[in-house]
Design an enzyme around this catalytic site. Structure first.
Site, mmCIF file in Angstrom:
data_model
loop_
_atom_site.group_PDB
_atom_site.id
_atom_site.type_symbol
_atom_site.label_atom_id
_atom_site.label_comp_id
_atom_site.label_asym_id
_atom_site.label_seq_id
_atom_site.Cartn_x
_atom_site.Cartn_y
_atom_site.Cartn_z
ATOM 1 N N ARG A 162 0.818 -1.216 0.000
ATOM 2 C CA ARG A 162 0.000 0.000 0.000
ATOM 3 C C ARG A 162 0.854 1.269 0.000
ATOM 4 O O ARG A 162 0.497 2.286 0.606
ATOM 5 C CB ARG A 162 -0.939 0.051 1.219
ATOM 6 C CG ARG A 162 -1.998 -1.025 1.260
ATOM 7 C CD ARG A 162 -3.002 -0.835 0.114
ATOM 8 N NE ARG A 162 -4.200 -1.601 0.374
ATOM 9 C CZ ARG A 162 -4.329 -2.908 0.099
ATOM 10 N NH1 ARG A 162 -3.336 -3.565 -0.474
ATOM 11 N NH2 ARG A 162 -5.468 -3.538 0.359
ATOM 12 N N SER A 233 -10.790 -0.959 3.594
ATOM 13 C CA SER A 233 -10.040 -1.179 4.840
ATOM 14 C C SER A 233 -9.615 0.167 5.398
ATOM 15 O O SER A 233 -9.013 0.976 4.690
ATOM 16 C CB SER A 233 -8.766 -1.975 4.563
ATOM 17 O OG SER A 233 -9.060 -3.228 4.037
ATOM 18 N N GLU A 337 -5.031 3.344 6.675
ATOM 19 C CA GLU A 337 -4.755 3.135 5.260
ATOM 20 C C GLU A 337 -5.393 4.288 4.490
ATOM 21 O O GLU A 337 -4.900 4.708 3.456
ATOM 22 C CB GLU A 337 -5.443 1.813 4.876
ATOM 23 C CG GLU A 337 -4.778 1.013 3.799
ATOM 24 C CD GLU A 337 -5.685 0.821 2.621
ATOM 25 O OE1 GLU A 337 -6.775 0.235 2.763
ATOM 26 O OE2 GLU A 337 -5.303 1.265 1.544
HETATM 27 N N1 EPU Z 1 -10.385 -11.629 10.275
HETATM 28 C C1 EPU Z 1 -10.934 -11.700 11.524
HETATM 29 N N2 EPU Z 1 -12.236 -11.308 11.662
HETATM 30 C C2 EPU Z 1 -12.971 -10.851 10.613
HETATM 31 C C3 EPU Z 1 -12.393 -10.789 9.328
HETATM 32 C C4 EPU Z 1 -11.077 -11.176 9.171
HETATM 33 O O1 EPU Z 1 -10.310 -12.122 12.497
HETATM 34 O O2 EPU Z 1 -14.128 -10.519 10.827
HETATM 35 C C5 EPU Z 1 -8.989 -12.099 10.117
HETATM 36 C C6 EPU Z 1 -8.974 -13.532 9.592
HETATM 37 O O3 EPU Z 1 -7.934 -14.209 10.221
HETATM 38 C C7 EPU Z 1 -8.656 -13.352 8.112
HETATM 39 C C8 EPU Z 1 -7.740 -12.157 8.184
HETATM 40 O O4 EPU Z 1 -8.315 -11.295 9.183
HETATM 41 O O5 EPU Z 1 -8.003 -14.466 7.590
HETATM 42 C C9 EPU Z 1 -7.614 -11.420 6.869
HETATM 43 O O6 EPU Z 1 -8.920 -10.993 6.436
HETATM 44 P P1 EPU Z 1 -9.208 -10.722 4.900
HETATM 45 O O7 EPU Z 1 -8.795 -11.880 4.088
HETATM 46 O O8 EPU Z 1 -10.625 -10.255 4.780
HETATM 47 O O9 EPU Z 1 -8.204 -9.586 4.490
HETATM 48 P P2 EPU Z 1 -7.648 -8.291 5.220
HETATM 49 O O10 EPU Z 1 -6.206 -8.528 5.530
HETATM 50 O O11 EPU Z 1 -8.509 -7.874 6.371
HETATM 51 C C10 EPU Z 1 -6.758 -7.208 3.014
HETATM 52 C C11 EPU Z 1 -6.872 -5.902 2.313
HETATM 53 C C12 EPU Z 1 -8.206 -5.807 1.596
HETATM 54 C C13 EPU Z 1 -8.304 -6.945 0.597
HETATM 55 C C14 EPU Z 1 -8.181 -8.270 1.364
HETATM 56 C C15 EPU Z 1 -8.176 -9.475 0.465
HETATM 57 C C16 EPU Z 1 -5.526 -4.383 3.638
HETATM 58 C C17 EPU Z 1 -5.503 -3.227 4.582
HETATM 59 N N3 EPU Z 1 -6.717 -4.818 3.283
HETATM 60 O O12 EPU Z 1 -7.748 -7.205 4.044
HETATM 61 O O13 EPU Z 1 -8.199 -4.588 0.862
HETATM 62 O O14 EPU Z 1 -9.548 -6.905 -0.089
HETATM 63 O O15 EPU Z 1 -6.928 -8.270 2.099
HETATM 64 O O16 EPU Z 1 -6.949 -9.587 -0.175
HETATM 65 O O17 EPU Z 1 -4.455 -4.853 3.239
HETATM 66 C C18 EPU Z 1 -8.792 -2.290 1.009
HETATM 67 O O18 EPU Z 1 -7.580 -2.047 0.943
HETATM 68 O O19 EPU Z 1 -9.626 -1.371 1.092
HETATM 69 C C19 EPU Z 1 -9.234 -3.664 1.030
HETATM 70 C C20 EPU Z 1 -10.513 -4.006 1.199
#
Ligand code: EPU
Length: 346
Positions: A162, A233, A337
């Site tokens: 990012r 996010s 972010e």
């Molecule tokens: N998780 C929880 N509780 C929840 C949801 C998630 O504990 O309610 C934990 C789980 O362990 C899950 C982990 O968080 O495995 C990761 O969650 P997720 O796969 O939804 O991804 P994220 O790391 O929260 C990032 C990006 C998103 C992108 C997703 C998918 C960032 C800041 N965000 O989110 O990007 O869509 O991965 O690749 O890196 C954005 O930047 O606006 C965005 C939505």
């Protein structure tokens, strides 16, 4: 060129903050951009895309610029690699949809990300194992200081999670077009768990099929931008060292029991990336509210304008509460972010 003073920005930020700017200018071409004397406009001057990763913290005292430079050109010479030139104002998901229709690999995992191509390469948007920086061959900008067109190679863009060179230049450069390298050769990225499970054993996928799967995952987890305001996010996933990770494990065992499993990704150099969503969720903060601002029930990393009437103050109050609770309980600092723009409270 469109220009208006005291302009309502509600339709230009996906958080749907009801804020105004002193001046708003939308230009159609590089020539129109070059014709503007930026120093003579109300200051500061800020260029935005669709405002999908922004928080206006109040009325913006200066000028908001927006590009309507929209073109997509394919340089198809029959090689596996297909260069694609894209105007900064192209709605990013239109680009993804079109390249997938053409059977080109590269952008499919970035389906349905809100925003425009110019902002995408500044922000280095990423999802489901792909970052746009992996596909950038070059970026063409307008240098507002030297008042000339400049080009940046992939290496000069200095892409990281990012992050890019452009994010550290105080808005000196305005992206006007982007050169991407897409692939005709079979090249799906299926590293994300939900995707790899779904397509296990398949070797005959199409970019469109992967796009549709990504769209289904996003629709299931993330708020529909047409129905509920958000900026995706809100925080970055923190990257910590192994010492800090051991201390997190100790704290988590003490709080959540000895069998707690903390999701994490090992990075080169002994660093660990921990999902901010987990740090927030494990404190029971899903659905937390401050005024009209809330954390989305299905993905607490996403802050939403719950009732459509959240003020910038509500968002900032919820942000500082989350940052404090995560720091106090887990010893980790979360950083936003979403870019915060200076604002004057009405
Ligand atoms: N998780 C929880 N509780 C929840 C949801 C998630 O504990 O309610 C934990 C789980 O362990 C899950 C982990 O968080 O495995 C990761 O969650 P997720 O796969 O939804 O991804 P994220 O790391 O929260 C990032 C990006 C998103 C992108 C997703 C998918 C960032 C800041 N965000 O989110 O990007 O869509 O991965 O690749 O890196 C954005 O930047 O606006 C965005 C939505």
């Amino acid at each position: 060129m469109f220009r208006q003073e005291n302009y309502d920005l509600s339709a230009h930020n996906t958080f749907r903050m009801k804020v105004r700017c002193a001046c708003f200018i939308e230009y159609e071409s590089l020539e129109e951009l070059l014709s503007l004397d930026l120093s003579a406009l109300p200051q500061p001057v800020k260029h935005i895309g669709e405002g999908s990763n922004l928080l206006f913290t109040g009325d913006f005292p200066g000028t908001i610029l927006h590009s309507n430079i929209e073109f997509i050109k394919y340089v198809d010479m029959g090689f596996d690699e297909v260069p694609v030139m894209v105007g900064a104002g192209v709605h990013f998901d239109d680009l993804v949809a079109q390249t997938c229709r053409h059977g080109l690999w590269g952008l499919e995992n970035l389906s349905l990300i809100p925003g425009e191509a110019g902002a995408a390469v500044v922000q280095n948007i990423g999802a489901y194992g792909v970052e746009i920086g992996d596909l950038v061959s070059g970026v063409v900008c307008y240098d507002t200081l030297e008042r000339k067109k400049v080009r940046f190679s992939t290496a000069e863009c200095a892409y990281a999670y990012r992050d890019s060179f452009f994010k550290h230049q105080n808005d000196r450069y305005i992206v006007t077009s982007v050169l991407l390298r897409l692939s005709r050769a079979y090249k799906p990225t299926l590293t994300y768990k939900g995707i790899s499970e779904r397509f296990a054993g398949r070797t005959d996928l199409t970019p469109m099929e992967v796009r549709e799967a990504i769209i289904a995952i996003r629709r299931d987890k993330l708020p529909d931008p047409d129905l509920i305001g958000s900026a995706g996010s809100f925080f970055k996933n923190p990257v910590i060292d192994t010492l800090c990770f051991s201390s997190l494990i100790d704290r988590a065992r003490a709080r959540l029991g000895p069998d707690v499993q903390i999701p994490h990704y090992l990075l080169p150099g002994g660093f660990v990336k921990v999902p901010a969503a987990w740090l927030i969720d494990s404190l029971g903060l899903k659905g937390a509210r401050e005024g009209g601002a809330g954390l989305y029930e299905k993905q607490p990393l996403v802050m939403v304008n719950s009732d459509g009437n959240a003020s910038p103050g509500d968002i900032l109050a919820l942000e500082s509460r989350i940052v404090s609770e995560v720091a106090d309980n887990w010893g980790i600092t979360l950083y936003p972010e979403v870019e915060h723009l200076p604002g004057v409270q009405a």
